[in-house]
Design an enzyme around this catalytic site. Structure first.
Site, PDB file in Angstrom:
ATOM      1  N   ASP A 138      89.855 101.838  24.934  1.00  0.00           N
ATOM      2  CA  ASP A 138      90.876 100.811  25.139  1.00  0.00           C
ATOM      3  C   ASP A 138      90.445  99.436  24.648  1.00  0.00           C
ATOM      4  O   ASP A 138      91.201  98.758  23.945  1.00  0.00           O
ATOM      5  CB  ASP A 138      91.253 100.721  26.624  1.00  0.00           C
ATOM      6  CG  ASP A 138      92.193 101.853  27.028  1.00  0.00           C
ATOM      7  OD1 ASP A 138      92.724 102.542  26.123  1.00  0.00           O
ATOM      8  OD2 ASP A 138      92.392 102.042  28.235  1.00  0.00           O
ATOM      9  N   ARG A 171      83.667  92.278  39.448  1.00  0.00           N
ATOM     10  CA  ARG A 171      84.781  91.597  38.767  1.00  0.00           C
ATOM     11  C   ARG A 171      84.749  90.078  38.853  1.00  0.00           C
ATOM     12  O   ARG A 171      84.979  89.398  37.840  1.00  0.00           O
ATOM     13  CB  ARG A 171      86.139  92.148  39.248  1.00  0.00           C
ATOM     14  CG  ARG A 171      86.367  93.633  38.967  1.00  0.00           C
ATOM     15  CD  ARG A 171      85.889  94.060  37.618  1.00  0.00           C
ATOM     16  NE  ARG A 171      86.349  95.402  37.256  1.00  0.00           N
ATOM     17  CZ  ARG A 171      85.826  96.135  36.279  1.00  0.00           C
ATOM     18  NH1 ARG A 171      84.816  95.658  35.569  1.00  0.00           N
ATOM     19  NH2 ARG A 171      86.288  97.320  35.983  1.00  0.00           N
ATOM     20  N   ASP A 197      91.652  96.215  39.413  1.00  0.00           N
ATOM     21  CA  ASP A 197      90.805  95.346  38.597  1.00  0.00           C
ATOM     22  C   ASP A 197      91.574  94.237  37.891  1.00  0.00           C
ATOM     23  O   ASP A 197      91.092  93.115  37.769  1.00  0.00           O
ATOM     24  CB  ASP A 197      90.012  96.186  37.592  1.00  0.00           C
ATOM     25  CG  ASP A 197      88.931  97.007  38.285  1.00  0.00           C
ATOM     26  OD1 ASP A 197      88.357  96.498  39.266  1.00  0.00           O
ATOM     27  OD2 ASP A 197      88.673  98.141  37.859  1.00  0.00           O
ATOM     28  N   SER A 228      88.078 108.788  34.122  1.00  0.00           N
ATOM     29  CA  SER A 228      87.898 107.361  33.916  1.00  0.00           C
ATOM     30  C   SER A 228      86.720 106.933  34.781  1.00  0.00           C
ATOM     31  O   SER A 228      86.702 107.166  35.989  1.00  0.00           O
ATOM     32  CB  SER A 228      89.175 106.627  34.318  1.00  0.00           C
ATOM     33  OG  SER A 228      88.885 105.273  34.544  1.00  0.00           O
TER      34      SER A 228
HETATM   35  N1  ARG Z   1      88.726 102.184  43.057  1.00  0.00           N
HETATM   36  C1  ARG Z   1      87.606 101.367  42.778  1.00  0.00           C
HETATM   37  C2  ARG Z   1      87.998  99.934  42.897  1.00  0.00           C
HETATM   38  O1  ARG Z   1      89.141  99.621  42.912  1.00  0.00           O
HETATM   39  C3  ARG Z   1      86.997 101.689  41.441  1.00  0.00           C
HETATM   40  C4  ARG Z   1      87.774 101.228  40.267  1.00  0.00           C
HETATM   41  C5  ARG Z   1      87.131 101.627  38.985  1.00  0.00           C
HETATM   42  N2  ARG Z   1      87.656 100.850  37.910  1.00  0.00           N
HETATM   43  C6  ARG Z   1      87.871 101.332  36.709  1.00  0.00           C
HETATM   44  N3  ARG Z   1      88.361 100.513  35.832  1.00  0.00           N
HETATM   45  N4  ARG Z   1      87.636 102.588  36.394  1.00  0.00           N
HETATM   46  O2  ARG Z   1      87.169  99.081  43.019  1.00  0.00           O
END
Ligand code: ARG
Length: 418
Positions: A14, A94, A123, A174
């Site tokens: 991506d 983040r 995110d 992912s």
């Molecule tokens: N569910 C977790 C969170 O919201 C992990 C997210 C993983 N992010 C990703 N872009 N694959 O913090």
């Protein structure tokens, strides 16, 4: 000269496509910024790839130390675990990335920043809330949320522009990872009834394959910060790396969490967080020894608030500032050593000691040397039980029995047969 955008670049499909897309759609020169928060990757290969795909500049920021000292350890001191399960690896990274993106935009004279998040996850919220709070004038672009391409279309787009599609793209999962943990989503995991297949795990051995002999590890804490590993001083980054490796080898750290996302979706997440699990466990064990009962109770409430605000993208808030001050103050006697046993997928605390321990052998022992004055107990019980006696006698005795009554129903007389 065209305007510039700083893109948070992972090297994946991506964000690689995004480099090209940002140029096409917005005529922006892309500066790729890859942030190392302890994801074991070949960062110079990622840098090369960014340039090959068309970035005008490719930067790599080693943020491991900052991540550990400014994000992971404060969260550990707070015992921050989302919904009792998730140690918040991605969520913690983040705000740090947001800050580095915003700073880089200033340094590079860029008017925009971009990230690769979709429109369904947490995110995007964490990035954008933090970036817009730190740099309100920066434009934020989320290509993967905007372009409306399916995965297949994204792959086609990549092929059209000669962007190498990473081998991992054939994987249906992912994945995100950093020092504090690894998360796996998508594919068969989207069926919450299906047990996660062994192939999703990269950091942890399955319990059945783990060594048949238990291994002990000792973690030393100074004011709530882990500082020694089996008696040896280690910096935070190395300590976490060592522990991820050791506990992972024993199958410790797998989490299967049906999680409530900020955007209202329930999602099934698999995590591997060996070091986080062990350190949180050890830290809590030391707190159990050094904090009073009331401090522990109050701190649990703070822990939940703290975890929620990290999860919900509210790192840069005064509530966080206030809670962090409380957490820091609570840690002044969390000094000592915890011994854990790692065995076949589980880690258990088997010993703890502290110079500031509130555990008192003389009070606790049933052997000789007992210092507890048992003759004082009846008086204590008399007063402690006073309101209970009063209420039972005045209100509860004889109260109608039924589903709403806590009183125990009379036993029915049983007629003997025969
Ligand atoms: N569910 C977790 C969170 O919201 C992990 C997210 C993983 N992010 C990703 N872009 N694959 O913090």
């Amino acid at each position: 000269m065209s305007d510039k955008v700083v893109l948070a670049y992972s090297g994946g499909l991506d964000t690689s496509v995004a480099i090209r897309w940002l140029k096409e759609k917005y005529n922006l020169d892309v500066i790729a910024l890859t942030i190392d928060v302890g994801n074991e990757r070949d960062f110079s290969a990622i840098q090369q790839k960014a340039l090959k795909v068309g970035a005008v500049k490719a930067l790599v920021a080693d943020a491991k130390e900052l991540f550990v000292n400014h994000f992971i350890f404060p969260a550990l001191q707070a015992d921050a675990i989302y919904e009792g399960q998730y140690p918040l690896a991605t969520a913690l990274s983040r705000p740090l990335m947001a800050k580095l993106l915003a700073d880089t935009a200033v340094e590079e004279g860029a008017s925009a920043v971009a990230h690769g998040c979709t429109g369904k996850g947490n995110d995007q919220v964490r990035f954008e809330v933090s970036i817009s709070a730190l740099s309100p004038t920066l434009k934020i672009i989320a290509p993967a949320r905007e372009w409306g391409m399916t995965r297949e279309q994204t792959i086609e787009y990549a092929q059209r522009y000669d962007i190498t599609v990473p081998a991992t793209t054939s994987s249906p999962y992912s994945i995100d990872e950093n020092l504090w943990g690894r998360s796996i989503e998508c594919g068969v995991l989207e069926d919450p009834w299906v047990e996660s297949p062994e192939e999703v795990f990269a950091w942890t051995t399955s319990a059945s394959e783990a060594p048949d002999i238990p291994e002990y590890v000792e973690i030393g804490f100074d004011k709530g910060i882990p500082v020694t590993f089996n008696g040896h001083k280690l910096d935070g980054v190395s300590l976490i790396q060592r522990l991820n490796e050791l506990a992972g080898r024993h199958g410790v750290g797998r989490i299967d969490h049906l999680e409530n996302r900020l955007v209202g979706i329930k999602s099934r997440e698999i995590y591997e967080a060996p070091a986080a699990i062990v350190l949180l466990q050890a830290h809590q064990a030391l707190e159990a020894m050094t904090l009073s009962k009331d401090q522990l109770r109050f701190k649990q409430k703070v822990a939940q608030e703290y975890a929620d605000l990290i999860y919900n993208g509210l790192w840069f808030t005064s509530l966080h500032q206030d809670l962090a001050a409380y957490v820091k103050s609570s840690q002044c006697y969390i000094t000592g050593t915890v011994r854990l046993k790692l065995f076949k997928g589980s880690s258990s605390v088997v010993g703890r000691k502290s110079p500031k321990s509130l555990y008192n052998y003389g009070l606790a022992t049933y052997d000789k040397g007992d210092e507890f004055d048992q003759s004082a107990s009846p008086g204590f019980i008399h007063i402690w039980g006073l309101p209970v006696r009063t209420q039972v006698q005045v209100q509860l005795l004889g109260k109608a029995e039924g589903p709403l009554s806590i009183m125990i129903p009379k036993r029915k007389k049983q007629r003997r047969k025969g």
